[in-house]
Scaffold this motif. Structure first.
Motif, PDB file in Angstrom:
ATOM      1  N   ALA A 287      55.135  43.048  23.972  1.00 39.29           N
ATOM      2  CA  ALA A 287      55.735  42.020  24.832  1.00 39.29           C
ATOM      3  C   ALA A 287      56.090  42.237  26.027  1.00 39.29           C
ATOM      4  O   ALA A 287      55.635  42.074  27.301  1.00 39.29           O
ATOM      5  CB  ALA A 287      57.001  41.358  24.327  1.00 39.29           C
ATOM      6  N   LYS A 288      56.558  43.764  26.298  1.00 42.10           N
ATOM      7  CA  LYS A 288      56.952  44.366  27.487  1.00 42.10           C
ATOM      8  C   LYS A 288      55.850  44.930  28.297  1.00 42.10           C
ATOM      9  O   LYS A 288      55.587  44.648  29.353  1.00 42.10           O
ATOM     10  CB  LYS A 288      57.731  45.481  27.201  1.00 42.10           C
ATOM     11  CG  LYS A 288      59.299  45.233  26.883  1.00 42.10           C
ATOM     12  CD  LYS A 288      60.094  46.371  26.557  1.00 42.10           C
ATOM     13  CE  LYS A 288      61.744  46.243  26.203  1.00 42.10           C
ATOM     14  NZ  LYS A 288      62.046  47.382  25.833  1.00 42.10           N
ATOM     15  N   MET A 289      54.491  45.454  27.474  1.00 42.59           N
ATOM     16  CA  MET A 289      53.373  45.747  28.117  1.00 42.59           C
ATOM     17  C   MET A 289      52.582  44.535  28.539  1.00 42.59           C
ATOM     18  O   MET A 289      51.916  44.435  29.549  1.00 42.59           O
ATOM     19  CB  MET A 289      52.581  46.507  27.116  1.00 42.59           C
ATOM     20  CG  MET A 289      51.178  46.933  27.889  1.00 42.59           C
ATOM     21  SD  MET A 289      51.389  47.940  29.409  1.00 42.59           S
ATOM     22  CE  MET A 289      52.053  49.350  28.849  1.00 42.59           C
ATOM     23  N   GLY A 290      52.685  43.342  27.962  1.00 42.40           N
ATOM     24  CA  GLY A 290      52.073  41.907  28.181  1.00 42.40           C
ATOM     25  C   GLY A 290      52.859  41.581  29.724  1.00 42.40           C
ATOM     26  O   GLY A 290      52.056  41.250  30.438  1.00 42.40           O
ATOM     27  N   ILE A 291      54.151  41.799  29.631  1.00 41.97           N
ATOM     28  CA  ILE A 291      54.591  41.530  30.942  1.00 41.97           C
ATOM     29  C   ILE A 291      54.231  42.322  32.065  1.00 41.97           C
ATOM     30  O   ILE A 291      53.829  41.881  33.397  1.00 41.97           O
ATOM     31  CB  ILE A 291      56.280  41.483  30.786  1.00 41.97           C
ATOM     32  CG1 ILE A 291      56.875  40.257  29.943  1.00 41.97           C
ATOM     33  CG2 ILE A 291      56.992  41.426  32.337  1.00 41.97           C
ATOM     34  CD1 ILE A 291      58.413  40.464  29.565  1.00 41.97           C
ATOM     35  N   PHE A 292      54.267  43.665  31.831  1.00 40.97           N
ATOM     36  CA  PHE A 292      53.691  44.556  32.572  1.00 40.97           C
ATOM     37  C   PHE A 292      52.253  44.271  33.442  1.00 40.97           C
ATOM     38  O   PHE A 292      51.856  44.216  34.443  1.00 40.97           O
ATOM     39  CB  PHE A 292      53.687  45.878  32.087  1.00 40.97           C
ATOM     40  CG  PHE A 292      53.347  47.063  33.031  1.00 40.97           C
ATOM     41  CD1 PHE A 292      54.180  47.576  34.152  1.00 40.97           C
ATOM     42  CD2 PHE A 292      52.048  47.775  32.799  1.00 40.97           C
ATOM     43  CE1 PHE A 292      53.898  48.608  34.619  1.00 40.97           C
ATOM     44  CE2 PHE A 292      51.893  48.818  33.430  1.00 40.97           C
ATOM     45  CZ  PHE A 292      52.478  49.314  34.596  1.00 40.97           C
ATOM     46  N   MET A 293      51.488  44.065  32.322  1.00 43.80           N
ATOM     47  CA  MET A 293      50.019  43.760  32.608  1.00 43.80           C
ATOM     48  C   MET A 293      50.028  42.364  33.343  1.00 43.80           C
ATOM     49  O   MET A 293      48.917  42.389  34.251  1.00 43.80           O
ATOM     50  CB  MET A 293      49.276  43.633  31.453  1.00 43.80           C
ATOM     51  CG  MET A 293      49.001  44.918  30.592  1.00 43.80           C
ATOM     52  SD  MET A 293      48.159  45.787  31.600  1.00 43.80           S
ATOM     53  CE  MET A 293      46.478  45.280  31.763  1.00 43.80           C
TER      54      MET A 293
ATOM     55  N   VAL B 139      48.204  41.877  37.164  1.00 44.12           N
ATOM     56  CA  VAL B 139      47.195  40.866  37.125  1.00 44.12           C
ATOM     57  C   VAL B 139      47.491  39.871  38.474  1.00 44.12           C
ATOM     58  O   VAL B 139      46.684  39.706  39.293  1.00 44.12           O
ATOM     59  CB  VAL B 139      46.670  40.042  36.019  1.00 44.12           C
ATOM     60  CG1 VAL B 139      45.733  38.905  36.223  1.00 44.12           C
ATOM     61  CG2 VAL B 139      46.285  40.775  35.139  1.00 44.12           C
ATOM     62  N   VAL B 140      48.698  39.468  38.694  1.00 40.13           N
ATOM     63  CA  VAL B 140      49.480  38.979  39.684  1.00 40.13           C
ATOM     64  C   VAL B 140      49.179  39.512  40.906  1.00 40.13           C
ATOM     65  O   VAL B 140      48.728  38.925  41.997  1.00 40.13           O
ATOM     66  CB  VAL B 140      50.761  38.259  39.402  1.00 40.13           C
ATOM     67  CG1 VAL B 140      51.623  37.929  40.755  1.00 40.13           C
ATOM     68  CG2 VAL B 140      50.916  37.494  38.202  1.00 40.13           C
ATOM     69  N   GLY B 141      49.560  40.825  41.049  1.00 41.56           N
ATOM     70  CA  GLY B 141      49.324  41.670  42.150  1.00 41.56           C
ATOM     71  C   GLY B 141      47.880  42.119  42.645  1.00 41.56           C
ATOM     72  O   GLY B 141      47.683  41.644  43.655  1.00 41.56           O
ATOM     73  N   PHE B 142      47.090  41.941  41.787  1.00 43.25           N
ATOM     74  CA  PHE B 142      45.646  42.146  41.796  1.00 43.25           C
ATOM     75  C   PHE B 142      45.061  40.790  42.403  1.00 43.25           C
ATOM     76  O   PHE B 142      44.317  40.802  43.337  1.00 43.25           O
ATOM     77  CB  PHE B 142      44.825  42.669  40.604  1.00 43.25           C
ATOM     78  CG  PHE B 142      43.555  42.985  40.806  1.00 43.25           C
ATOM     79  CD1 PHE B 142      43.063  44.137  41.730  1.00 43.25           C
ATOM     80  CD2 PHE B 142      42.646  42.148  40.206  1.00 43.25           C
ATOM     81  CE1 PHE B 142      41.881  44.609  41.951  1.00 43.25           C
ATOM     82  CE2 PHE B 142      41.102  42.643  40.361  1.00 43.25           C
ATOM     83  CZ  PHE B 142      40.807  43.737  41.291  1.00 43.25           C
ATOM     84  N   TYR B 143      45.547  39.685  41.905  1.00 47.03           N
ATOM     85  CA  TYR B 143      44.985  38.391  42.281  1.00 47.03           C
ATOM     86  C   TYR B 143      45.520  38.198  43.813  1.00 47.03           C
ATOM     87  O   TYR B 143      44.775  37.653  44.451  1.00 47.03           O
ATOM     88  CB  TYR B 143      45.537  37.280  41.493  1.00 47.03           C
ATOM     89  CG  TYR B 143      45.247  35.937  41.935  1.00 47.03           C
ATOM     90  CD1 TYR B 143      44.033  35.308  41.533  1.00 47.03           C
ATOM     91  CD2 TYR B 143      46.192  35.233  42.437  1.00 47.03           C
ATOM     92  CE1 TYR B 143      43.491  34.103  41.983  1.00 47.03           C
ATOM     93  CE2 TYR B 143      45.841  33.795  42.841  1.00 47.03           C
ATOM     94  CZ  TYR B 143      44.536  33.380  42.692  1.00 47.03           C
ATOM     95  OH  TYR B 143      44.235  32.076  43.027  1.00 47.03           O
TER      96      TYR B 143
END
Length: 121
Positions: free
Chosen positions: A96-102, A106-110
């Motif tokens: 779950a923590k890695m999911g939030i991190f990813m 993705v939001v930053g990349f977008y």
């Protein structure tokens, strides 16, 4: 686990050996190296090509932006390696923590793509 200062002695010895080797190598190469100077040898060159014009040409800000974004996303991947190694031990909480991190990545990349930060003109 208790440690004392003697446990750090091998690290300090290796650090001293490395610094001493570099210092002695630089000093000895300065003593033994050739010292013949000439106008041709003292000219500036870049990769064997003679310099032409002023070297103080400003770079585009876009170059630095792409470099910073590369370093940012590259460092983020470095944080994923320890997670991948300890994946099973972390369980669902680690997932779950890695999911939030990813998701944040993705939001930053977008955001970068929407601002056209990676497009060359």
């Amino acid at each position: 686990m208790q440690t004392n200062q003697l446990d750090f002695l091998p690290i300090l010895m290796q650090l001293g050996l490395a610094v001493g080797f570099v210092g002695i190598t630089i000093f000895v190469s300065g003593l033994l190296g050739p010292k013949r100077h000439s106008a041709n040898k003292d000219k500036n060159f870049e990769c064997g090509v003679e310099s032409v014009g002023n070297a103080r040409v400003p770079f585009s800000v876009k170059y630095f932006l792409v470099a910073i974004l590369f370093v940012l996303f590259d460092v983020e991947v470095i944080f994923m390696y320890p997670w991948a190694v300890n994946f099973r031990e972390m369980g669902l909480e680690g997932l779950a923590k890695m999911g939030i991190f990813m998701a944040l990545l993705v939001v930053g990349f977008y955001y970068v793509i929407k601002k056209k930060g990676l497009e060359w003109e």
